[in-house]
Design a protein around this motif. Structure first.
Motif, PDB file in Angstrom:
ATOM      1  N   ARG A  92      66.370   7.490 -10.088  1.00 32.72           N
ATOM      2  CA  ARG A  92      66.134   5.967  -9.412  1.00 32.72           C
ATOM      3  C   ARG A  92      67.583   5.721  -8.922  1.00 32.72           C
ATOM      4  O   ARG A  92      68.524   5.817  -9.518  1.00 32.72           O
ATOM      5  CB  ARG A  92      65.390   5.322 -10.358  1.00 32.72           C
ATOM      6  CG  ARG A  92      63.960   5.729 -10.692  1.00 32.72           C
ATOM      7  CD  ARG A  92      63.082   4.776 -11.431  1.00 32.72           C
ATOM      8  NE  ARG A  92      61.874   5.186 -11.646  1.00 32.72           N
ATOM      9  CZ  ARG A  92      60.847   5.239 -10.837  1.00 32.72           C
ATOM     10  NH1 ARG A  92      61.020   4.359  -9.889  1.00 32.72           N
ATOM     11  NH2 ARG A  92      59.895   5.583 -11.362  1.00 32.72           N
ATOM     12  N   ILE A  93      67.416   4.564  -8.009  1.00 35.73           N
ATOM     13  CA  ILE A  93      68.746   3.899  -7.395  1.00 35.73           C
ATOM     14  C   ILE A  93      68.926   2.839  -8.606  1.00 35.73           C
ATOM     15  O   ILE A  93      68.175   2.104  -8.932  1.00 35.73           O
ATOM     16  CB  ILE A  93      68.470   3.083  -6.126  1.00 35.73           C
ATOM     17  CG1 ILE A  93      68.280   4.527  -5.060  1.00 35.73           C
ATOM     18  CG2 ILE A  93      69.735   2.463  -5.729  1.00 35.73           C
ATOM     19  CD1 ILE A  93      67.847   3.928  -3.710  1.00 35.73           C
ATOM     20  N   LEU A  94      70.162   2.876  -9.304  1.00 36.31           N
ATOM     21  CA  LEU A  94      70.736   1.827 -10.137  1.00 36.31           C
ATOM     22  C   LEU A  94      71.078   0.864  -9.534  1.00 36.31           C
ATOM     23  O   LEU A  94      70.836  -0.472 -10.080  1.00 36.31           O
ATOM     24  CB  LEU A  94      71.570   2.778 -11.423  1.00 36.31           C
ATOM     25  CG  LEU A  94      71.305   3.979 -11.947  1.00 36.31           C
ATOM     26  CD1 LEU A  94      72.302   4.634 -12.800  1.00 36.31           C
ATOM     27  CD2 LEU A  94      70.134   3.450 -12.974  1.00 36.31           C
ATOM     28  N   SER A  95      71.987   0.914  -8.443  1.00 36.48           N
ATOM     29  CA  SER A  95      72.637  -0.212  -8.187  1.00 36.48           C
ATOM     30  C   SER A  95      73.094   0.245  -6.599  1.00 36.48           C
ATOM     31  O   SER A  95      73.081   1.195  -6.131  1.00 36.48           O
ATOM     32  CB  SER A  95      73.839  -0.688  -8.803  1.00 36.48           C
ATOM     33  OG  SER A  95      74.888   0.477  -8.969  1.00 36.48           O
ATOM     34  N   ALA A  96      73.068  -1.076  -5.777  1.00 34.18           N
ATOM     35  CA  ALA A  96      73.350  -0.917  -4.389  1.00 34.18           C
ATOM     36  C   ALA A  96      74.335  -2.187  -4.043  1.00 34.18           C
ATOM     37  O   ALA A  96      74.057  -3.283  -4.227  1.00 34.18           O
ATOM     38  CB  ALA A  96      72.248  -0.827  -3.508  1.00 34.18           C
ATOM     39  N   ASN A  97      75.435  -1.809  -3.043  1.00 34.02           N
ATOM     40  CA  ASN A  97      76.389  -3.052  -2.806  1.00 34.02           C
ATOM     41  C   ASN A  97      75.394  -3.731  -1.618  1.00 34.02           C
ATOM     42  O   ASN A  97      74.642  -3.524  -1.166  1.00 34.02           O
ATOM     43  CB  ASN A  97      77.755  -2.614  -2.716  1.00 34.02           C
ATOM     44  CG  ASN A  97      77.733  -1.790  -1.269  1.00 34.02           C
ATOM     45  OD1 ASN A  97      76.828  -1.311  -0.571  1.00 34.02           O
ATOM     46  ND2 ASN A  97      78.926  -1.071  -1.060  1.00 34.02           N
ATOM     47  N   ALA A  98      76.282  -4.744  -1.024  1.00 33.15           N
ATOM     48  CA  ALA A  98      75.593  -5.453  -0.047  1.00 33.15           C
ATOM     49  C   ALA A  98      75.510  -4.796   1.335  1.00 33.15           C
ATOM     50  O   ALA A  98      74.510  -4.758   1.865  1.00 33.15           O
ATOM     51  CB  ALA A  98      76.606  -6.884   0.277  1.00 33.15           C
ATOM     52  N   GLY A  99      76.375  -3.956   1.555  1.00 37.20           N
ATOM     53  CA  GLY A  99      76.409  -3.012   2.546  1.00 37.20           C
ATOM     54  C   GLY A  99      75.188  -2.273   2.672  1.00 37.20           C
ATOM     55  O   GLY A  99      74.511  -2.173   3.946  1.00 37.20           O
ATOM     56  N   ALA A 100      75.002  -1.380   1.638  1.00 43.79           N
ATOM     57  CA  ALA A 100      73.846  -0.636   1.461  1.00 43.79           C
ATOM     58  C   ALA A 100      72.457  -1.462   1.581  1.00 43.79           C
ATOM     59  O   ALA A 100      71.408  -0.889   2.098  1.00 43.79           O
ATOM     60  CB  ALA A 100      73.851   0.191   0.118  1.00 43.79           C
ATOM     61  N   LEU A 101      72.254  -2.462   0.925  1.00 45.57           N
ATOM     62  CA  LEU A 101      71.205  -3.190   1.171  1.00 45.57           C
ATOM     63  C   LEU A 101      71.089  -3.874   2.407  1.00 45.57           C
ATOM     64  O   LEU A 101      69.731  -3.849   2.990  1.00 45.57           O
ATOM     65  CB  LEU A 101      71.138  -4.713   0.206  1.00 45.57           C
ATOM     66  CG  LEU A 101      71.439  -4.477  -1.426  1.00 45.57           C
ATOM     67  CD1 LEU A 101      71.644  -5.602  -2.083  1.00 45.57           C
ATOM     68  CD2 LEU A 101      69.977  -3.596  -1.942  1.00 45.57           C
TER      69      LEU A 101
END
Length: 350
Positions: free
Chosen positions: A24-33
Motif C-alpha cells: 500500500r502507498i504509505l505516503s505521497a508528497n504534494a507533487g505526487a498528489l
C-alpha cells in the motif's frame, strides 16, 4: 513493519512510498498528489499506478530489491505529458519502494519537433529534386532533339533549383537567428533609415506585381539597439508577404510611429504596421503562422516562392530584440502585421 523515515516533501520531484509487505502507498508528497490525485495513501499501488509498465517496475523492484525505471504517460487535458519513473527499493531504511516521477515532456516535445523539422525539410526538398531528375531523364531520352521542350524543361528546372536555393537560404538564416536569439544586440541603429532602404529595394517588386505601397511614417531618426541586417529582414519579409498575398491591383499600407508607453513591452516603442487588402486569414490559423513550414494555403504559397519559414524567422529576430508581433485579420478585408520594438528613450537634459 517499521515505516521508514523518508522526507518526501523535501524531494523536488513527485514521489510516493510503497510498503514492501502489504504493497500500500504509505505516503505521497504534494507533487505526487497533484499528479495522481488526492486520497491515494493507504490504497494498494495497483489502484493508483494503473499503467502496466509502472506496475511491472514496482513489482520487479519489490521482488529483487533493485532500481528500475520506466515511463508514465498522462495528459493534463491540454497536452500529453511524459514522466520517467524511477522505482528504488529502500532496503537500508527498513524496506519499501520509493517511486519518483521526473517530467520529461519538454525533451519529448523537443525530440518530436526535431523529427517534424527533418520530415518537413525532406518533403520540401524532395518535390523539386524529383521534378529536376524527371526532366533530366526526359531531356536525355524522348526530348533529346526537341528544342522547344528543352527550353521549357530548362526553365522549369531553373525555377525548381531556385526554390531549393531559397529554402536552403532560409534554413541557414533560421539557424543563425535561433543561435543568436539569446544574445541581445548592442549596436544602435536608425529604424527610419532601415525602412526607407527596404522600400527602395522593394519598389520594383511592388511595381511588377501592380501593387501600390502607401506609407505614413515619422520624419525623424528612431534609434534603438538592434541588428540592422535582421531588422531589415523583418521589414522586408512583412512587406513582401503583403505584396504577394494582398493581390494584384491592391494597396499595401505601411505605417511607422512611436509611442511613449507601449503596454506589451512596458516602455517606449517603435510600432511598424503593414496592412494588405488580401483575402484575410482565418482566426484558427493566426496563432500558427509563425510555426516553421506552416502555410495557410500551401499550394498558393509554393507558387509564389514561399518557403514557410519567413514568419518563423521574424519571430526569432523579434525575440532577440525583445519585440512583439501582433497579427489581426478579417476574412475578405485583409490582414495587418504589427511589429513592436523597444526604443532608446531620449536622454534627459542636464
Amino acid at each position: 513493519m517499521t515505516v521508514p523515515t523518508v522526507p518526501l516533501d523535501a524531494l523536488p520531484l513527485p514521489a510516493l512510498l510503497i510498503d514492501a509487505e502489504d504493497e500500500r502507498i504509505l505516503s505521497a508528497n504534494a507533487g505526487a498528489l497533484e499528479l495522481l490525485g488526492q486520497g491515494i495513501t493507504q490504497r494498494h499501488f495497483i489502484t493508483t499506478l494503473r499503467q502496466p509498465g509502472v506496475l511491472d517496475a514496482v513489482d520487479t523492484c519489490l521482488r529483487d530489491g533493485g532500481t528500475h525505471t520506466t515511463r508514465y504517460l498522462t495528459s493534463d487535458g491540454g497536452q500529453d505529458a511524459t514522466y520517467v519513473v524511477t522505482c528504488t527499493n529502500l532496503k537500508s531504511t527498513g524496506g519499501g519502494v520509493l517511486v519518483t516521477f521526473e517530467d520529461m515532456t519538454h525533451l519529448t516535445q523537443a525530440g518530436q519537433m526535431r523529427r517534424d523539422f527533418i520530415a518537413n525539410v525532406s518533403h520540401e526538398l524532395r518535390s523539386p529534386l524529383t521534378a529536376i531528375l524527371g526532366f533530366i531523364e526526359t531531356l536525355r531520352g524522348p526530348a533529346r532533339d526537341d528544342t522547344a521542350a528543352t527550353e521549357r524543361f530548362l526553365s522549369i528546372m531553373q525555377d525548381e533549383a531556385e526554390r531549393m536555393e531559397r529554402l536552403v537560404r532560409d534554413l541557414l538564416s533560421l539557424s543563425r537567428v535561433e543561435s543568436e536569439e539569446r544574445i541581445r544586440p548592442t549596436q544602435q541603429v536608425n529604424l527610419s533609415d532601415i525602412i526607407s532602404a527596404v522600400l527602395h529595394t522593394l519598389r520594383p517588386v511592388s511595381e511588377g506585381a501592380d501593387v501600390t505601397i502607401k506609407t505614413a511614417t515619422v520624419n525623424k531618426p528612431i534609434l534603438l539597439p538592434g541588428d540592422e541586417d535582421q531588422l531589415r529582414q523583418v521589414v522586408t519579409n512583412l512587406i513582401e508577404n503583403a505584396i504577394k498575398y494582398g493581390g494584384s491591383g491592391k494597396t499595401v499600407y505601411l505605417t511607422f510611429s512611436t509611442t511613449d508607453q507601449e503596454p506589451t513591452i512596458r516602455g517606449p516603442a517603435a510600432v511598424i504596421a503593414v496592412r494588405d487588402e488580401g483575402p484575410g486569414i482565418k482566426t484558427v490559423d493566426i496563432p500558427r503562422l509563425t510555426e516553421r513550414f506552416y502555410r495557410v494555403d500551401d499550394h498558393r504559397s509554393r507558387e509564389m516562392g514561399g518557403t514557410g519559414l519567413g514568419l518563423a524567422i521574424v519571430k526569432h529576430i523579434l525575440n532577440r530584440h525583445r519585440g512583439r508581433l501582433r497579427i489581426e485579420s478579417t476574412l475578405g478585408q485583409g490582414s495587418e502585421f504589427r511589429v513592436v520594438l523597444p526604443i532608446v528613450p531620449p536622454a534627459k537634459p542636464g
